[in-house]
Design a protein around this motif. Structure first.
Motif, PDB file in Angstrom:
ATOM      1  N   LYS A   1      -0.086   7.845   0.985  1.00  0.00           N
ATOM      2  CA  LYS A   1      -0.233   8.964   0.144  1.00  0.00           C
ATOM      3  C   LYS A   1       0.518   9.837  -0.522  1.00  0.00           C
ATOM      4  CE  LYS A   1      -3.668  12.635   1.404  1.00  0.00           C
ATOM      5  NZ  LYS A   1      -4.041  13.517   2.535  1.00  0.00           N
ATOM      6  N   ALA A   2       1.902  10.318   0.182  1.00  0.00           N
ATOM      7  CA  ALA A   2       2.750  10.989  -0.477  1.00  0.00           C
ATOM      8  C   ALA A   2       3.388  10.140  -1.641  1.00  0.00           C
ATOM      9  CB  ALA A   2       4.005  11.100   0.321  1.00  0.00           C
TER      10      ALA A   2
ATOM     11  N   GLU B   1       7.902  18.797  -6.263  1.00  0.00           N
ATOM     12  CA  GLU B   1       7.453  19.439  -5.033  1.00  0.00           C
ATOM     13  C   GLU B   1       6.611  20.573  -4.951  1.00  0.00           C
ATOM     14  OE1 GLU B   1      11.770  19.862  -4.030  1.00  0.00           O
ATOM     15  OE2 GLU B   1      11.565  17.951  -2.887  1.00  0.00           O
ATOM     16  N   ALA B   2       7.082  21.340  -6.243  1.00  0.00           N
ATOM     17  CA  ALA B   2       6.106  22.535  -6.462  1.00  0.00           C
ATOM     18  C   ALA B   2       4.591  22.230  -6.746  1.00  0.00           C
ATOM     19  CB  ALA B   2       6.511  23.237  -7.823  1.00  0.00           C
ATOM     20  N   VAL B   3       4.030  20.973  -7.172  1.00  0.00           N
ATOM     21  CA  VAL B   3       2.789  20.855  -7.438  1.00  0.00           C
ATOM     22  C   VAL B   3       2.219  20.278  -5.923  1.00  0.00           C
ATOM     23  CG1 VAL B   3       1.073  18.984  -8.126  1.00  0.00           C
ATOM     24  CG2 VAL B   3       2.981  19.861  -9.509  1.00  0.00           C
ATOM     25  N   ARG B   4       2.928  19.732  -5.011  1.00  0.00           N
ATOM     26  CA  ARG B   4       2.685  19.184  -3.790  1.00  0.00           C
ATOM     27  C   ARG B   4       2.637  20.445  -2.693  1.00  0.00           C
ATOM     28  NH1 ARG B   4       4.602  14.952  -1.458  1.00  0.00           N
ATOM     29  NH2 ARG B   4       2.719  14.303  -0.505  1.00  0.00           N
ATOM     30  N   GLY B   5       3.612  21.246  -3.146  1.00  0.00           N
ATOM     31  CA  GLY B   5       3.745  22.212  -2.030  1.00  0.00           C
ATOM     32  C   GLY B   5       4.664  21.818  -1.078  1.00  0.00           C
ATOM     33  N   VAL B   6       5.473  20.864  -1.097  1.00  0.00           N
ATOM     34  CA  VAL B   6       6.165  20.246  -0.070  1.00  0.00           C
ATOM     35  C   VAL B   6       7.304  19.404  -0.502  1.00  0.00           C
ATOM     36  CG1 VAL B   6       4.992  18.106   0.189  1.00  0.00           C
ATOM     37  CG2 VAL B   6       6.041  19.013   2.312  1.00  0.00           C
TER      38      VAL B   6
ATOM     39  N   MET C   1       1.767   7.987  -3.521  1.00  0.00           N
ATOM     40  CA  MET C   1       0.801   7.909  -4.598  1.00  0.00           C
ATOM     41  C   MET C   1       0.852   9.248  -5.032  1.00  0.00           C
ATOM     42  SD  MET C   1      -1.055   5.558  -5.699  1.00  0.00           S
ATOM     43  CE  MET C   1      -2.417   5.297  -6.871  1.00  0.00           C
ATOM     44  N   GLU C   2       0.639  10.452  -4.480  1.00  0.00           N
ATOM     45  CA  GLU C   2       0.611  11.577  -5.196  1.00  0.00           C
ATOM     46  C   GLU C   2       1.546  11.825  -5.844  1.00  0.00           C
ATOM     47  OE1 GLU C   2      -2.053  13.931  -1.828  1.00  0.00           O
ATOM     48  OE2 GLU C   2      -0.248  14.939  -2.463  1.00  0.00           O
TER      49      GLU C   2
ATOM     50  N   TYR D   1       0.882  12.196 -14.817  1.00  0.00           N
ATOM     51  CA  TYR D   1       0.407  13.002 -15.444  1.00  0.00           C
ATOM     52  C   TYR D   1       1.349  13.911 -15.992  1.00  0.00           C
ATOM     53  CZ  TYR D   1      -4.203  10.829 -13.918  1.00  0.00           C
ATOM     54  OH  TYR D   1      -5.129  10.232 -13.784  1.00  0.00           O
ATOM     55  N   HIS D   2       2.373  14.452 -15.241  1.00  0.00           N
ATOM     56  CA  HIS D   2       3.189  15.430 -15.738  1.00  0.00           C
ATOM     57  C   HIS D   2       4.416  15.390 -16.259  1.00  0.00           C
ATOM     58  CE1 HIS D   2       1.255  18.676 -13.292  1.00  0.00           C
ATOM     59  NE2 HIS D   2       0.549  17.732 -12.585  1.00  0.00           N
TER      60      HIS D   2
ATOM     61  N   ALA E   1       1.187   9.841  -9.128  1.00  0.00           N
ATOM     62  CA  ALA E   1       0.381  10.538  -9.994  1.00  0.00           C
ATOM     63  C   ALA E   1       0.639  11.607 -10.756  1.00  0.00           C
ATOM     64  CB  ALA E   1      -1.059  11.070  -9.183  1.00  0.00           C
ATOM     65  N   ILE E   2       1.661  12.379  -9.865  1.00  0.00           N
ATOM     66  CA  ILE E   2       2.052  13.634 -10.632  1.00  0.00           C
ATOM     67  C   ILE E   2       3.250  13.189 -11.632  1.00  0.00           C
ATOM     68  CG2 ILE E   2       3.869  15.784 -10.162  1.00  0.00           C
ATOM     69  CD1 ILE E   2       2.364  15.634  -7.054  1.00  0.00           C
TER      70      ILE E   2
ATOM     71  N   ARG F   1       0.800  -0.943  -0.118  1.00  0.00           N
ATOM     72  CA  ARG F   1       0.000   0.121  -0.119  1.00  0.00           C
ATOM     73  C   ARG F   1       0.868   1.145   0.085  1.00  0.00           C
ATOM     74  NH1 ARG F   1      -5.173   0.564   0.150  1.00  0.00           N
ATOM     75  NH2 ARG F   1      -5.146   2.919   0.792  1.00  0.00           N
TER      76      ARG F   1
END
Lengths: 279, 215, 215
Positions: free
Chosen positions: C88-89, C109-114, C91-92, C99-100, C95-96, C85
């Motif tokens: 969340k980090a 990092e820019a998309v997630r702001g972290v 998986m995001e 797609y990107h 996904a980034i 599993r």
């Protein structure tokens, strides 16, 4: 929106957000970062994220950070950076419109950019959900459990040319040749004794310079077999020279050679008194 | 059971059999399906559905599994050909057998001056370039070796008489240096030699006797 | 092609796909079948034949594979693997990247702001869903990341264009590399749009440089 910007109302603000349907537990571990918190808060406004009230969002966020700091000592620096920036943005949004151009981007543009980032993060979130909902291999769908492997029949084709066959035959024969030790092939030598005796007999006749090759005996040309043929020409020559040099040492013979590898000439030694007289 | 319901049983059994790592019995299948589902009927239905297809449902030791149709077995194999070269020892042995045939193992060793490893003759026999021709009419009746038609084909020779002789070797520049002492290229004997008995039926030479024991 | 002949192509393709452990491309299939056989048509035929069955023919990463029907997942308890599993980090991040792509670490990092913890990318690379695609032609030449065929296979996607919602995201400008209006606060990183250099042989980015040093 402005009326909610009251530090004393922070706690209520968080509660309000929670009541708005967003289970906003004040636990930083639940969020990846400030943007995720903002997204969660923005959802509570229940409007299109691009038409979000940034001022209200800023209030909600500040309340959240306040509450977080109340319960925990450490709040990650980027949460505080975001808080400071939101405070700044909100103050600029509240300022009367006419701004000097060229200095900084208008507050409204910054607000739109923030909204865009939230929309983008929201899209990533949705993409995550959509990916997760897909039929995943090994979880929802399964490939053949007992795959029949393709059997590979490796047939190796041998390369070999006639040239290689010939080479192998010859090289094998060469090695066999190198191995062969044949004592029968020994060279028969012309005995030194015989050469000495023969030269002594010839000595009285060697009045003038005679070539060594002319004196040394020749191999019998009549013999067909190597064994009957006797010593080689080289052996006759070598033994005759050797016997001749002994006689030169004894003073009975004279020998001369004009240069290396040239013909060697011999003759009977001239008498010493004659030599002295001549001098 | 309704039509729809039995179709559902069938596709469930289909999926289970497909994904299973090993054949499943009716009991195995029933245990993984809701109670009361008629597995036997589903299997019969699937058998009929897959009959004549590229994949068939077969029963092995009372268990069921999907297998590719037997007539398509050729698709499941992949022919891969790689070329390799004979070792120097094998090539020399082949040359000796080719030129000196019929030749016994002891004679090959005598010509080469070194013992012949079993693998070398094995390999040549396995490739099919060398065969056991018969037996020498001498004590111990050793097996005699010769080349095969496959050997002639591979080297593009119409017959044994076309094996290159000393002239060709000279022309190929192989004898340029010093000719080995008493170099003679022997004429291979295609027909059974005078002192050779052709191999009779059932006279399969034994390894220890014929390949190793002699000489 | 006659009815019989095309049926033969279909069952041959069926057998090959059924037997294979991996998805097969049309090219893979054609290579194992006699020349001139219409593999594409056979696949279309098989798709129709297996639609709604317990086993379906799906296209993943431009290749074809039989898989059990998704609605029967509940039956497959035995076969279910303990799929890791993803956090969340992770998986995001996945996904980034999906797609990107091609996307640099700074852009993720820019998309997630972290900031991206190093373990997250490591994990995705290790699972084999993410790969280093090349280098962005921008200062520092940061490594760019993208997804692999294994990613498409796992999520049952024929191609990247089939990523759920990708068209909508693109239309909304959400996949543009540049932030509108030069949005720089609070994380000042807006990588200039530039092209990507494919990774050259031996040009393996170093972790410290590419994962940590940049951005």
């Amino acid at each position: 929106m402005a009326e909610s910007f009251q530090p004393t109302l922070d706690f209520e603000a968080v509660e309000a957000a929670a009541e708005a349907g967003e289970a906003l537990v004040v636990d930083l571990d639940g969020f990846e970062g400030p943007l995720h918190v903002l997204l969660a808060l923005a959802r509570s406004q229940k409007v299109d994220l691009l038409r979000l009230s940034i001022a209200r969002l800023a209030d909600q966020y500040l309340a959240f950070v306040q509450e977080a700091r109340k319960r925990r000592f450490a709040v990650a620096a980027d949460y505080l950076v975001m808080a400071a920036w939101l405070t700044y943005l909100k103050s600029r949004l509240l300022l009367p419109k006419p701004e000097r151009k060229g200095e900084e981007p208008p507050a409204q543009e910054l607000a739109e950019a923030l909204a865009f980032r939230l929309v983008r993060l929201e899209a990533v979130r949705k993409a995550c959900d959509a990916l997760h909902a897909r039929a995943q291999l090994g979880r929802d769908v399964f490939a053949r459990g007992d795959a029949e492997q393709v059997v590979v029949h490796a047939t190796s084709r041998l390369e070999g040319s006639l040239y290689e066959l010939m080479t192998a035959f010859v090289s094998q024969r060469r090695r066999a040749e190198a191995r062969r030790y044949a004592p029968a092939a020994r060279v028969e030598a012309y005995p030194l004794e015989a050469a000495r005796e023969r030269l002594s007999q010839l000595l009285p006749d060697l009045e003038s310079w005679t070539s060594l090759g002319g004196i040394a005996p020749a191999p019998s040309a009549a013999a067909t077999d190597a064994k009957q043929r006797g010593p080689s020409r080289a052996s006759y020559l070598a033994s005759t020279l050797s016997a001749g040099l002994e006689m030169v040492k004894d003073g009975r013979l004279e020998a001369r050679q004009l240069q290396a590898f040239a013909e060697i000439w011999i003759r009977r030694a001239q008498t010493r008194p004659q030599l002295l007289a001549a001098e | 059971m309704s039509e729809d319901a039995s179709a559902e049983v069938e596709r469930s059994v289909e999926a289970l059999l497909f994904a299973a790592a090993e054949p499943l019995s009716v009991g195995d299948l029933a245990a993984r399906l809701p109670e009361g589902w008629d597995v036997g009927r589903a299997i019969a239905g699937l058998r009929a559905r897959y009959a004549g297809r590229g994949v068939e449902l077969v029963c092995v030791a009372d268990r069921w599994q999907f297998r590719t149709a037997p007539d398509l077995a050729h698709l499941m194999t992949e022919e891969r050909q790689d070329t390799r070269r004979l070792s120097k020892a094998a090539m020399e042995t082949l040359a000796i057998i080719a030129y000196h045939q019929p030749v016994t193992r002891a004679e090959i060793e005598a010509v080469r001056g070194v013992g012949l490893s079993r693998g070398t003759l094995d390999l040549l026999l396995e490739i099919g370039w060398v065969r056991i021709r018969g037996r020498r009419r001498s004590p111990g009746r050793p097996a005699t070796f010769g080349t095969t038609d496959a050997f002639l084909e591979h080297f593009g020779l119409p017959s044994l008489a076309d094996l290159p002789g000393a002239q060709e070797m000279k022309a190929a520049g192989l004898l340029d240096r010093d000719m080995p002492h008493g170099f003679v290229v022997p004429r291979p004997e295609g027909a059974p030699a005078a002192d050779e008995d052709p191999l009779a039926d059932g006279d399969v030479p034994e390894f220890h006797q014929d390949y190793l024991g002699e000489g």
